[in-house]
Motif scaffolding. Structure first.
Motif, PDB file in Angstrom:
ATOM      1  N   VAL A  99      -7.672  18.867   0.130  1.00  0.00           N
ATOM      2  CA  VAL A  99      -6.292  19.041   0.592  1.00  0.00           C
ATOM      3  C   VAL A  99      -5.873  17.827   1.424  1.00  0.00           C
ATOM      4  O   VAL A  99      -6.604  17.398   2.323  1.00  0.00           O
ATOM      5  CB  VAL A  99      -6.163  20.327   1.434  1.00  0.00           C
ATOM      6  N   PRO A 100      -4.714  17.218   1.139  1.00  0.00           N
ATOM      7  CA  PRO A 100      -4.243  16.087   1.951  1.00  0.00           C
ATOM      8  C   PRO A 100      -4.108  16.480   3.422  1.00  0.00           C
ATOM      9  O   PRO A 100      -3.852  17.634   3.753  1.00  0.00           O
ATOM     10  CB  PRO A 100      -2.865  15.778   1.341  1.00  0.00           C
ATOM     11  N   VAL A 101      -4.271  15.476   4.278  1.00  0.00           N
ATOM     12  CA  VAL A 101      -4.227  15.738   5.722  1.00  0.00           C
ATOM     13  C   VAL A 101      -2.895  16.356   6.129  1.00  0.00           C
ATOM     14  O   VAL A 101      -2.843  17.273   6.945  1.00  0.00           O
ATOM     15  CB  VAL A 101      -4.472  14.433   6.511  1.00  0.00           C
ATOM     16  N   SER A 102      -1.798  15.870   5.563  1.00  0.00           N
ATOM     17  CA  SER A 102      -0.482  16.398   5.908  1.00  0.00           C
ATOM     18  C   SER A 102      -0.380  17.884   5.593  1.00  0.00           C
ATOM     19  O   SER A 102       0.099  18.680   6.401  1.00  0.00           O
ATOM     20  CB  SER A 102       0.611  15.642   5.144  1.00  0.00           C
ATOM     21  N   THR A 103      -0.869  18.244   4.410  1.00  0.00           N
ATOM     22  CA  THR A 103      -0.817  19.651   3.992  1.00  0.00           C
ATOM     23  C   THR A 103      -1.717  20.502   4.864  1.00  0.00           C
ATOM     24  O   THR A 103      -1.336  21.601   5.297  1.00  0.00           O
ATOM     25  CB  THR A 103      -1.233  19.772   2.519  1.00  0.00           C
ATOM     26  N   LEU A 104      -2.939  20.012   5.134  1.00  0.00           N
ATOM     27  CA  LEU A 104      -3.879  20.765   5.965  1.00  0.00           C
ATOM     28  C   LEU A 104      -3.324  20.973   7.364  1.00  0.00           C
ATOM     29  O   LEU A 104      -3.444  22.066   7.939  1.00  0.00           O
ATOM     30  CB  LEU A 104      -5.222  20.030   6.037  1.00  0.00           C
ATOM     31  N   ASN A 105      -2.727  19.936   7.920  1.00  0.00           N
ATOM     32  CA  ASN A 105      -2.143  20.047   9.253  1.00  0.00           C
ATOM     33  C   ASN A 105      -1.092  21.156   9.297  1.00  0.00           C
ATOM     34  O   ASN A 105      -1.064  21.976  10.224  1.00  0.00           O
ATOM     35  CB  ASN A 105      -1.509  18.710   9.640  1.00  0.00           C
ATOM     36  N   ALA A 106      -0.219  21.197   8.299  1.00  0.00           N
ATOM     37  CA  ALA A 106       0.826  22.225   8.258  1.00  0.00           C
ATOM     38  C   ALA A 106       0.225  23.605   8.064  1.00  0.00           C
ATOM     39  O   ALA A 106       0.639  24.574   8.697  1.00  0.00           O
ATOM     40  CB  ALA A 106       1.823  21.913   7.138  1.00  0.00           C
ATOM     41  N   ARG A 107      -0.784  23.705   7.201  1.00  0.00           N
ATOM     42  CA  ARG A 107      -1.364  25.019   6.900  1.00  0.00           C
ATOM     43  C   ARG A 107      -2.169  25.571   8.068  1.00  0.00           C
ATOM     44  O   ARG A 107      -2.269  26.797   8.224  1.00  0.00           O
ATOM     45  CB  ARG A 107      -2.226  24.934   5.638  1.00  0.00           C
ATOM     46  N   LEU A 108      -2.746  24.692   8.883  1.00  0.00           N
ATOM     47  CA  LEU A 108      -3.421  25.178  10.091  1.00  0.00           C
ATOM     48  C   LEU A 108      -2.430  25.879  11.013  1.00  0.00           C
ATOM     49  O   LEU A 108      -2.730  26.909  11.605  1.00  0.00           O
ATOM     50  CB  LEU A 108      -4.109  24.012  10.813  1.00  0.00           C
ATOM     51  N   GLY A 109      -1.231  25.297  11.135  1.00  0.00           N
ATOM     52  CA  GLY A 109      -0.196  25.933  11.941  1.00  0.00           C
ATOM     53  C   GLY A 109       0.282  27.236  11.324  1.00  0.00           C
ATOM     54  O   GLY A 109       0.522  28.228  12.020  1.00  0.00           O
ATOM     55  N   MET A 110       0.407  27.243   9.992  1.00  0.00           N
ATOM     56  CA  MET A 110       0.847  28.461   9.310  1.00  0.00           C
ATOM     57  C   MET A 110      -0.168  29.584   9.466  1.00  0.00           C
ATOM     58  O   MET A 110       0.195  30.759   9.629  1.00  0.00           O
ATOM     59  CB  MET A 110       1.072  28.173   7.820  1.00  0.00           C
ATOM     60  N   ALA A 111      -1.457  29.235   9.413  1.00  0.00           N
ATOM     61  CA  ALA A 111      -2.493  30.257   9.547  1.00  0.00           C
ATOM     62  C   ALA A 111      -2.464  30.900  10.925  1.00  0.00           C
ATOM     63  O   ALA A 111      -2.773  32.092  11.079  1.00  0.00           O
ATOM     64  CB  ALA A 111      -3.865  29.646   9.284  1.00  0.00           C
ATOM     65  N   ARG A 112      -2.093  30.134  11.941  1.00  0.00           N
ATOM     66  CA  ARG A 112      -1.948  30.725  13.272  1.00  0.00           C
ATOM     67  C   ARG A 112      -0.838  31.775  13.273  1.00  0.00           C
ATOM     68  O   ARG A 112      -0.908  32.758  14.004  1.00  0.00           O
ATOM     69  CB  ARG A 112      -1.669  29.631  14.303  1.00  0.00           C
ATOM     70  N   GLU A 113       0.183  31.546  12.438  1.00  0.00           N
ATOM     71  CA  GLU A 113       1.240  32.544  12.329  1.00  0.00           C
ATOM     72  C   GLU A 113       0.703  33.842  11.731  1.00  0.00           C
ATOM     73  O   GLU A 113       1.188  34.930  12.049  1.00  0.00           O
ATOM     74  CB  GLU A 113       2.390  32.010  11.480  1.00  0.00           C
ATOM     75  N   LEU A 114      -0.288  33.708  10.854  1.00  0.00           N
ATOM     76  CA  LEU A 114      -0.920  34.896  10.273  1.00  0.00           C
ATOM     77  C   LEU A 114      -1.586  35.727  11.370  1.00  0.00           C
ATOM     78  O   LEU A 114      -1.445  36.957  11.416  1.00  0.00           O
ATOM     79  CB  LEU A 114      -1.953  34.461   9.227  1.00  0.00           C
ATOM     80  N   VAL A 115      -2.295  35.058  12.274  1.00  0.00           N
ATOM     81  CA  VAL A 115      -2.936  35.763  13.384  1.00  0.00           C
ATOM     82  C   VAL A 115      -1.887  36.278  14.362  1.00  0.00           C
ATOM     83  O   VAL A 115      -2.020  37.374  14.920  1.00  0.00           O
ATOM     84  CB  VAL A 115      -3.950  34.844  14.101  1.00  0.00           C
TER      85      VAL A 115
END
Length: 283
Positions: A99-115
Motif C-alpha cells: 500500500v502506498p504511504v499516502s494511502t496507508l497514512n489516510a487509512r490509519l486515520g480512518m481505522a481510528r474512526e472505526l474504534v
C-alpha cells in the motif's frame, strides 16, 4: 490478536469482548440512572411542596451514584479503547506492504474512526434506546396519547433519513478517496496541486454539511411539533400536578434527545461502512 481477521465492528467486538462488555455495562448503568433523574426530580418537587424530604433524599442518592459510575466508566474506557486503537494500527501496518504511504497514512486515520464508532457511537446508541424505552413507558403511564405521538415522530424522522442515506454514503466515499491522495500530493511540492486538493475536500465537506443542515432542519421541525403537542396535552387535556407536568415535558425532551441519535448513528454508519470496505483492501 487481529492478524487473521477482517477489520470490522464485529471482529473488534469478538477480539475484545470482555473489556468492551464491561464498558457497555457501566454505560447502561449510567444511562439508567440518567433516565430516571427527571422522574425523581418530579417526585422531589411534589414532596417538597408537601414538606416531605424523603423524595428529595432519594434524588440525592441517585445523583451520587450517577457521579461515581460516570467517573469510573470514563477512566476505564480510555484504557480499553486506547489498547484497541494500537492493535488496529499494528494490524494495518503488517498488512500494508504493497500500500502506498499516502494511502496507508489516510487509512490509519480512518481505522481510528472505526474504534471511535465502537467507543462512542455504539454506547450512545445503547443509551438512546434505554432512554427511549424509559421515556415511552413513563409517557404511556401518564397518557397513551403522549407515547403514540413519540412513536409517530420517530417514524417520520427515520423516513426522512432514508431519503438521504445514499447521498451520505457517496459523499463520504468521495471524501475518503480524496484523503488517501493527500501525502502524495504534498510530496509533489506543487502549490497548485495542494490548493486543488484542499478545494476538492472543501466542496465535498460543504455538500455533506448542506445535506445535514436540510435533513436536521426537517427532523427538528418534527420533534419541536412533538414537544409542543405533548405540552398542550399535559397542560390542557389532563389533571396533573406541577411535578407531573415537569416530568412529562422532561421525558418528552429526553425522548427527543435520544431519538436524535438514530439519524446521527445511521449517518455515521454510512461513513463507517465505506471505511470498513476501504481499510480492508490490500492495495
Amino acid at each position: 490478536m487481529l492478524e487473521n481477521r477482517t477489520l470490522t465492528i464485529a471482529s473488534l467486538l469478538t477480539a475484545f469482548f470482555r473489556p468492551v462488555l464491561l464498558t457497555w455495562l457501566l454505560t447502561l448503568c449510567e444511562t439508567g440512572l440518567v433516565a430516571i433523574v427527571p422522574l425523581f426530580i418530579g417526585f422531589a418537587i411534589d414532596g417538597l411542596l408537601k414538606d416531605s424530604m424523603d423524595a428529595y433524599q432519594h434524588l440525592g442518592i441517585v445523583l451520587a451514584l450517577l457521579m461515581i459510575i460516570a467517573v469510573l466508566r470514563r477512566i476505564y474506557d480510555t484504557r480499553v479503547y486506547g489498547a484497541i486503537r494500537v492493535e488496529v494500527g499494528k494490524t494495518q501496518i503488517f498488512r500494508s506492504d504493497k500500500v502506498p504511504v499516502s494511502t496507508l497514512n489516510a487509512r490509519l486515520g480512518m481505522a481510528r474512526e472505526l474504534v471511535d464508532f465502537l467507543e462512542q457511537e455504539i454506547p450512545t446508541i445503547m443509551n438512546s434506546f434505554v432512554q427511549i424505552a424509559v421515556s415511552l413507558i413513563v409517557l404511556y403511564v401518564f397518557n397513551p396519547v403522549l407515547c403514540n405521538a413519540a412513536l409517530i415522530a420517530t417514524a417520520l424522522v427515520i423516513t426522512l433519513y432514508a431519503f438521504c442515506h445514499r447521498r451520505f454514503y457517496r459523499l463520504n466515499a468521495d471524501h475518503n478517496q480524496q484523503s488517501e491522495q493527500q501525502v502524495n500530493i504534498l510530496e509533489q511540492k506543487s502549490k497548485h496541486a495542494v490548493l486543488e486538493h484542499l478545494d476538492k475536500l472543501r466542496r465535498i465537506e460543504i455538500s455533506l454539511s448542506d445535506t445535514e443542515a436540510c435533513l436536521y432542519g426537517l427532523i427538528f421541525a418534527v420533534f419541536f411539533g412533538f414537544i409542543a403537542f405533548n405540552l398542550w396535552v399535559a397542560a390542557t387535556g389532563m389533571e396533573t400536578t406541577v411535578g407531573t407536568i415537569f416530568s412529562i415535558i422532561n421525558y418528552s425532551w429526553e425522548f427527543v434527545e435520544a431519538a436524535l441519535v438514530i439519524p446521527m448513528a445511521l449517518q455515521n454508519w454510512s461513513r463507517i461502512s465505506e471505511i470498513i470496505q476501504r481499510i480492508n483492501k490490500q492495495d
